[in-house]
Design an enzyme around this catalytic site. Structure first.
Site, PDB file in Angstrom:
ATOM      1  N   TYR A   1      51.428   0.884  23.756  1.00 35.93           N
ATOM      2  CA  TYR A   1      52.122   1.521  24.871  1.00 35.93           C
ATOM      3  C   TYR A   1      52.806   2.769  24.359  1.00 35.93           C
ATOM      4  CZ  TYR A   1      51.226  -2.214  28.181  1.00 35.93           C
ATOM      5  OH  TYR A   1      50.604  -3.079  29.050  1.00 35.93           O
ATOM      6  N   GLU A   2      52.893   3.787  25.204  1.00 38.48           N
ATOM      7  CA  GLU A   2      53.450   5.043  24.693  1.00 38.48           C
ATOM      8  C   GLU A   2      54.929   4.919  24.363  1.00 38.48           C
ATOM      9  OE1 GLU A   2      52.657   8.137  27.538  1.00 38.48           O
ATOM     10  OE2 GLU A   2      54.342   7.594  28.802  1.00 38.48           O
ATOM     11  N   SER A   3      55.553   3.818  24.753  1.00 38.02           N
ATOM     12  CA  SER A   3      56.933   3.561  24.321  1.00 38.02           C
ATOM     13  C   SER A   3      57.003   3.139  22.858  1.00 38.02           C
ATOM     14  CB  SER A   3      57.559   2.480  25.206  1.00 38.02           C
ATOM     15  OG  SER A   3      56.740   1.328  25.246  1.00 38.02           O
TER      16      SER A   3
END
Lengths: 267, 280, 280, 267
Positions: free
Chosen positions: D49-51
């Site tokens: 996830y881009e987090s």
């Protein structure tokens, strides 16, 4: 209590540090001075080892810059890219502590080679963290024994910049910190003269003479007008230093049994 | 997979190889095995060559060295490295010399897929006069000139770590140097580990190399000795102190390598041999 | 030190201020207090403006916004941000718009003391045509052109974290976004925390902000609500879903801000007010 | 079993993923497709996830890209600078999954603004990770409902690059990945034609017609010579998707009690 010139040098170096300073620590003499200061007058000194341990509080001096005790006693550990970019380069270090094989009158240092770089007479370990410590720490402290082979008229190789050619040349070359504000030798302490930035003898150790000092330098050493004599080591300083070095030597020389039982876990 | 098989398969003469580990977790067992396999013409990369590269250089494995500090930490010189530079023994060694900050930036650039790293570095230092790979760029906003280093992209990075799981995820902790960047910068990654487990606990913000970037994992206890593995065994400082005398003399060095490394079939046998020598 | 005192002392009208936290640990309590104190002309910086900047922009605190994604995550628009851009309500808002990768590089440059960050970015993207701060450099080795972003150096970075010790060291874990970089890039760092302890355990490779870079720490439980603090409380997704309706209408928004934020003397009072509203 | 066009779209998207792929996941439809694939035919799919959560295995779909469950179920979590530099930019992502408000015939996407950038009619959230996902992932998959307002002749703003102007222009602009190799809509699947790289209808869903498809696009849609009809969702696919969405909706709408007791620890 009697003491050696080396002990006086380490204690003099420790005294330069103020409680709360953030120090970037190299191996050897700088490490001894920083930890002595932490164990005496500066309990809140923040030590950053270039191996990435931050807020380190070792009980004994590490042999290497990356012994396990440095990680175990650190507030936290960061990677090498982080310690150099986020802490040193970002200007978050108050004092960079350096040693070297050669120094010139402007506090420029050589830890790379004696003789020609391509065909050296003696190859030294090299730069390590020094060029950027010298550039970015708010100020640098240098600890080195003084003799005509180490304190030279001209460096064989400039590994890290002090005041370069003096007279403000450092500031024009992108070295952001204030440079070598204190050089601690085994005879006395040098500080830059205003204007020229040439290092001059500022404090001398008890029992040492200006003539002795001049003989130890390969350039005509300047002496400050108001040369002061540093106080002799206190009993507490000496006892703390000796206990630290005793603990360290025992640990370094200890021939621990090889944990061969770990091999048994292997298929 | 044995260490011997993994290295024979992935490391070839002429490769650019980084055995990383800043004082901690140095992959000694892998370096010894490369010596046993007689690898030649390697471009060795390491911030601190340490004893492992002193041994590899002394045994003639290296053609070129990219490094930033070549000493025996806390002890003094690396005599085999010095002999190679000062007297071209056993043969000449090309140097690609940097500062720690420069190499850290070069590994980071490699790990980031960038062709170069930028740093405020090498100011007042003579290295750029001797290393044409240290160049500069101009900041498009402030006009300042900043130093650059070309990205490091080793053919193979070899690490030692504390533990790997069945899927091949690797976990390491303690002083981690530029190991993660060296791994992410490499085309091939080989890891020796102290311990294998079925699965790692969720690591949250701790350091993990994921299985899909690791090409081979070898279970190799004591694989970092005489350096150390935090939580497993301490650094053998006495060995480092003693290495000064062993390595100072070419014949003494060759004999030590013969008796301990070359005569041993593998790392476990070598460790037993060292233990017997130490007890004697 | 109270949150009110810390912000009154360190944050001034016209400052460049980053309240960071990528979905997690968003410093809502601090943002609300800035609204109560009526801060004006702020240059707000955040990768994801989220509800906290929607509220600050809607209340007229911001003159300029540096950001990379301005939505209500998983829900849709930030209606107050849209209203400012589309209709200059309550007044016009200058945009300094980036991609996530660009902002991450800009924070990293700021944290590293570099004047610019380099990335392979913005290829095929129209943003550089509208944002003159996105420029480029040429690689001195390969000749490639790479994008650059100017370093972000906020006057003040405000974070929320899980815990701080008596000395002022701050520990955070979970999704950490670019918080560490935003803190290290700032001139002044203010942190609100869920919990204070006498001393933190040795953190080894976990994330710590050391006491000597942190200017003020405020004990502020629930300071990230309605975002979350891993290990303390979950994200209040229902609040985020409900915000869509509250924020869509100017008058409804102003009434909500009056009833919940402005009428409350502080964060604790606001939380009790929200709880009463929710029970009703 | 009967099913909706949205369900077919999500299931068709999930089917594009192969076990072991490393996917960079955006929020919304891409997340549903990736997790459905992981829960059906691709258990070893690696989701980033881009987090910054890597190897994430959530039981329910997060509402945001950074819900706590993503960190709790991740193999590990890295910072934003690291996930973008060390994973995405370094070319370590196989598939980047994107959505958008507008797409053109070459798979270029707009998620920034409808109308003029400076004076937009509708301001959209903006770029987020999209430009660099589109550039660096080995290939990108796009998931979007098709209608003449979303599938447009000309974008109002190009947020991320697909094949740019087609005919190989992408490769000359420094976009290193292979671009949008699959576009999954609620009518069928588009893939780039060899040579021109214009997207063409390649697979159609059961019950949909080419005429329906043409009506949903704002440009003259090309249809592949060998147009195939995709298989209907299996019972397992539908049941897994519905259970996932049910768990997720319950969690998102749950009005948890505010943990006010935590306030009591404050002085």
């Amino acid at each position: 209590m009697s003491y050696t010139a080396d002990e006086m040098m380490t204690i003099a170096a420790a005294r330069q540090l103020r409680n709360g300073d953030v120090c970037f620590v190299g191996i050897g003499l700088p490490g001894a001075a920083c930890n002595l200061a932490r164990m005496t007058h500066a309990p809140d000194l923040v030590l950053i080892y270039e191996s990435g341990t931050v807020g380190t509080r070792p009980e004994r001096l590490p042999l290497s810059i990356g012994d396990g005790e440095l990680a175990q006693t650190a507030a936290y550990v960061v990677s090498l890219p982080e310690v150099f970019a986020y802490y040193l380069q970002a200007g978050r270090v108050d004092i960079g502590f350096l040693g070297a094989a050669q120094m010139d009158r402007f506090g420029n240092l050589n830890s790379t080679a004696i003789g020609d770089y391509a065909q050296p007479h003696t190859r030294l370990p090299g730069a390590g963290g020094a060029p950027e410590i010298a550039a970015h720490a708010a100020q640098t402290f240098v600890v080195m024994k003084a003799n005509p082979r180490s304190m030279v008229e001209a460096l064989d190789f400039r590994t890290s910049g002090g005041f370069l050619e003096g007279h403000g040349t450092r500031q024009t070359q992108g070295l952001r910190g204030a440079g070598p504000q204190v050089v601690i030798t085994d005879i006395g302490i040098l500080r830059p003269a205003p204007g020229s930035q040439e290092l001059q003898l500022h404090e001398i150790y008890p029992g040492a003479s200006v003539e002795q000092a001049r003989a130890a330098f390969g350039w005509p050493l300047q002496v400050a007008n108001a040369l002061q004599t540093l106080g002799a080591p206190s009993a507490r300083e000496l006892e703390t230093l000796r206990a630290l070095q005793r603990r360290s030597a025992i640990a370094h020389l200890h021939r621990q049994p090889l944990p061969l039982h770990l091999l048994d876990t292997c298929p | 997979m044995t260490l011997s098989d993994a290295l024979a398969h992935h490391v070839h003469d002429g490769n650019c190889v980084a055995l990383e580990g800043f004082t901690h977790l140095i992959p000694f067992a892998a370096g010894h095995e490369l010596i046993r396999q007689g690898r030649r013409d390697l471009h060795l990369v390491r911030m601190t060559p340490d004893l492992i590269y002193d041994q590899m250089i002394g045994m003639g494995c290296a053609r070129r060295l990219t490094f930033s500090w070549g000493g025996n930490p806390g002890v003094g010189s690396l005599h085999r490295l010095r002999d190679a530079i000062e007297h071209a023994w056993p043969h000449a060694l090309e140097l690609d010399e940097h500062s720690h900050a420069g190499m850290a930036a070069a590994y980071t650039a490699g790990a980031s897929g960038l062709p170069f790293g930028v740093l405020r570095g090498y100011q007042g230092c003579d290295l750029p006069q001797h290393n044409p790979r240290i160049a500069s760029v101009t900041c498009p906003y402030s006009g300042e000139r900043l130093a650059t280093v070309p990205a490091l992209r080793p053919d193979v990075t070899i690490l030692h770590a504390q533990v790997a799981d069945a899927q091949g995820n690797v976990s390491l902790h303690g002083i981690v140097g530029a190991q993660r960047e060296a791994a992410l910068a490499a085309r091939t990654v080989i890891v020796t580990v102290e311990q294998r487990v079925e699965s790692l606990p969720p690591a949250m913000n701790q350091i993990v190399l994921p299985h899909w970037i690791v090409n081979a994992i070898v279970h190799c206890p004591l694989g970092a000795w005489p350096s150390y593995a935090q939580g497993h065994y301490d650094r053998d400082n006495a060995f480092y102190l003693n290495w000064d005398a062993v390595s100072r003399d070419r014949q003494k060095f060759l004999r030590w390598m013969q008796d301990n490394i070359l005569s041993s079939a593998n790392h476990a046998e070598m460790m037993h041999r060292v233990a017997r020598e130490r007890a004697a």
